[in-house]
Design a protein around this motif. Structure first.
Motif, short mmCIF file in Angstrom:
data_model
loop_
_atom_site.label_atom_id
_atom_site.label_comp_id
_atom_site.label_asym_id
_atom_site.label_seq_id
_atom_site.Cartn_x
_atom_site.Cartn_y
_atom_site.Cartn_z
N ASP A 86 55.86 28.26 41.94
CA ASP A 86 57.05 27.53 42.38
C ASP A 86 57.52 26.53 41.32
OD1 ASP A 86 56.99 28.90 44.80
OD2 ASP A 86 55.78 27.37 45.79
N THR A 87 56.55 25.89 40.68
CA THR A 87 56.90 24.93 39.63
C THR A 87 57.58 25.62 38.45
OG1 THR A 87 55.09 23.44 40.24
CG2 THR A 87 55.94 23.26 37.99
N LEU A 88 57.03 26.75 38.03
CA LEU A 88 57.63 27.48 36.92
C LEU A 88 59.00 28.05 37.30
CD1 LEU A 88 54.57 29.37 35.40
CD2 LEU A 88 55.72 27.34 34.50
N THR A 89 59.14 28.48 38.54
CA THR A 89 60.44 28.98 39.00
C THR A 89 61.49 27.88 38.93
OG1 THR A 89 59.42 30.63 40.44
CG2 THR A 89 61.68 30.00 40.95
N ALA A 90 61.11 26.68 39.36
CA ALA A 90 62.03 25.55 39.32
C ALA A 90 62.38 25.18 37.88
CB ALA A 90 61.43 24.36 40.05
N LEU A 91 61.39 25.16 37.00
CA LEU A 91 61.65 24.84 35.60
C LEU A 91 62.55 25.90 34.96
CD1 LEU A 91 58.12 23.64 34.44
CD2 LEU A 91 60.22 22.27 34.45
N ARG A 92 62.30 27.15 35.29
CA ARG A 92 63.12 28.21 34.72
C ARG A 92 64.57 28.08 35.18
NH1 ARG A 92 62.62 30.30 30.39
NH2 ARG A 92 60.49 31.04 30.67
N ALA A 93 64.78 27.69 36.44
CA ALA A 93 66.15 27.50 36.95
C ALA A 93 66.84 26.35 36.23
CB ALA A 93 66.10 27.24 38.45
N GLU A 94 66.08 25.31 35.90
CA GLU A 94 66.66 24.15 35.23
C GLU A 94 66.94 24.41 33.76
OE1 GLU A 94 63.86 21.02 35.79
OE2 GLU A 94 63.88 21.20 37.97
N LEU A 95 66.05 25.14 33.10
CA LEU A 95 66.09 25.27 31.65
C LEU A 95 66.73 26.56 31.16
CD1 LEU A 95 62.47 23.94 30.97
CD2 LEU A 95 64.61 22.69 30.67
N GLY A 96 66.90 27.54 32.05
CA GLY A 96 67.51 28.80 31.68
C GLY A 96 66.49 29.86 31.31
N ASN A 97 66.94 31.09 31.27
CA ASN A 97 66.03 32.22 31.04
C ASN A 97 65.60 32.38 29.60
OD1 ASN A 97 66.08 33.00 33.76
ND2 ASN A 97 67.92 34.25 33.47
N GLU A 98 66.28 31.74 28.67
CA GLU A 98 65.94 31.90 27.26
C GLU A 98 64.98 30.84 26.74
OE1 GLU A 98 66.87 34.65 25.70
OE2 GLU A 98 67.73 35.14 27.65
N GLN A 99 64.75 29.80 27.52
CA GLN A 99 63.86 28.73 27.09
C GLN A 99 62.41 29.22 27.04
OE1 GLN A 99 64.17 25.30 26.10
NE2 GLN A 99 62.05 25.81 25.59
N PRO A 100 61.77 29.18 25.88
CA PRO A 100 60.35 29.56 25.82
C PRO A 100 59.48 28.52 26.55
CG PRO A 100 61.36 29.66 23.64
CD PRO A 100 62.32 28.92 24.53
N LEU A 101 58.72 29.01 27.53
CA LEU A 101 57.79 28.16 28.27
C LEU A 101 56.38 28.66 28.05
CD1 LEU A 101 59.55 27.70 31.75
CD2 LEU A 101 59.41 26.04 29.89
N TRP A 102 55.45 27.73 27.86
CA TRP A 102 54.04 28.08 27.69
C TRP A 102 53.22 27.34 28.73
CZ3 TRP A 102 51.71 31.55 24.41
CH2 TRP A 102 52.55 32.15 23.45
N LEU A 103 52.59 28.10 29.63
CA LEU A 103 51.68 27.54 30.61
C LEU A 103 50.32 27.37 29.93
CD1 LEU A 103 51.03 26.74 33.56
CD2 LEU A 103 50.51 29.17 33.97
N LEU A 104 49.83 26.14 29.88
CA LEU A 104 48.56 25.85 29.21
C LEU A 104 47.44 25.87 30.23
CD1 LEU A 104 49.73 22.84 26.97
CD2 LEU A 104 50.04 25.31 26.61
N LEU A 105 46.44 26.71 29.98
CA LEU A 105 45.33 26.86 30.91
C LEU A 105 44.00 26.76 30.18
CD1 LEU A 105 46.41 29.96 33.05
CD2 LEU A 105 46.63 27.55 33.67
N GLY A 106 43.01 26.18 30.85
CA GLY A 106 41.65 26.26 30.38
C GLY A 106 41.08 27.63 30.70
N ALA A 107 39.94 27.96 30.09
CA ALA A 107 39.35 29.28 30.26
C ALA A 107 38.99 29.56 31.72
CB ALA A 107 38.11 29.41 29.37
N ASP A 108 38.41 28.60 32.42
CA ASP A 108 38.00 28.83 33.81
C ASP A 108 39.21 29.10 34.69
OD1 ASP A 108 35.38 28.46 33.10
OD2 ASP A 108 35.27 26.38 33.79
N ALA A 109 40.28 28.36 34.48
CA ALA A 109 41.50 28.57 35.26
C ALA A 109 42.07 29.96 35.00
CB ALA A 109 42.54 27.50 34.94
N PHE A 110 42.05 30.38 33.75
CA PHE A 110 42.58 31.70 33.41
C PHE A 110 41.79 32.81 34.07
CE2 PHE A 110 42.79 35.42 30.52
CZ PHE A 110 44.13 35.68 30.63
N LEU A 111 40.46 32.71 34.05
CA LEU A 111 39.63 33.74 34.66
C LEU A 111 39.81 33.80 36.17
CD1 LEU A 111 36.34 33.31 32.60
CD2 LEU A 111 38.00 35.16 32.44
N GLY A 112 40.22 32.67 36.77
CA GLY A 112 40.46 32.64 38.21
C GLY A 112 41.88 32.97 38.60
#
Length: 215
Positions: A86-112
């Motif tokens: 939901d957060t990324l959807t809201a950011l994408r609506a605000e910033l547009g479809n061409e804005q590069p976004l990078w979700l930063l995750l630790g290893a444990d979060a990524f594996l889950g």
């Protein structure tokens, strides 16, 4: 269009491991800014020990000296559970479809990740940068859940350019600080010293408000 990092978490409390991860990812990817987004009511883990207002203020104080870092309170202000999609959807609506976004995750979060709400949708909304300790074999097939292995097999070779709006997966080796919020909370509950594990301004705030003390 300069890429933007999105860094969520309970930050209970924010510490040097969080700050260093954001700093190293910003340098590696060329992020113009990193949005620290404290979770309000994270649905995939227990209720944070500390009230949202305190966690938000600790993040504000911790990042105050870095012009690349910003705090975003949207998840704390949201009455519903804090779903990253939901957060990324809201950011994408605000910033547009061409804005590069990078979700930063630790290893444990990524594996889950397969346990997250609408987790496959995350790849359509952002790139994912995974921070691993030096020497970690995070993306080896035998270490990954089957669902994530299948998803990654399609996306790991995606354009890993920092200016790609979404869909890429990047693994970066991080400085292995070995600091955890759980250990900090336990140390403070025993009236031990947490100095040099988190910024002094955060530690001062914790002492001022008597946080992380068991009854």
């Amino acid at each position: 269009m300069p890429p933007i990092g999105v860094f969520g978490g309970t930050f209970d409390p924010v510490h040097f491991g969080h700050l260093r991860l954001a700093e190293e990812m910003a340098a590696a990817i060329g992020l113009s800014r990193v949005l620290f987004i404290p979770a309000g009511a994270p649905p995939h883990r227990g209720v944070p020990r500390t009230a949202a207002a305190h966690r938000l203020e600790m993040v504000r104080r911790a990042i105050a000296g870095n012009p690349c870092f910003e705090v975003d309170a949207r998840e704390i202000q949201r009455p519903a559970p804090s779903y990253t999609v939901d957060t990324l959807t809201a950011l994408r609506a605000e910033l547009g479809n061409e804005q590069p976004l990078w979700l930063l995750l630790g290893a444990d979060a990524f594996l889950g990740l397969p346990g997250w709400h609408k987790w496959r949708r995350l790849f359509d909304l952002a790139n994912i940068a995974v921070a691993a300790r030096s020497g970690a074999q995070l993306l080896q097939p035998d270490t990954l859940p089957d669902d994530l292995k299948h998803e990654l097999s399609q996306r790991r070779q995606a354009a890993a350019s920092a200016v790609c709006p979404a869909g890429a997966v990047l693994l970066r080796q991080m400085t292995p600080l070995g600091i955890s919020a759980t250990d900090i909370r336990d140390t403070l509950a025993r009236h031990g010293s947490a100095r040099y594990l988190l910024p002094d301004v955060v530690l001062d705030y914790i002492h001022e408000h008597q946080l992380y003390r068991y009854p």
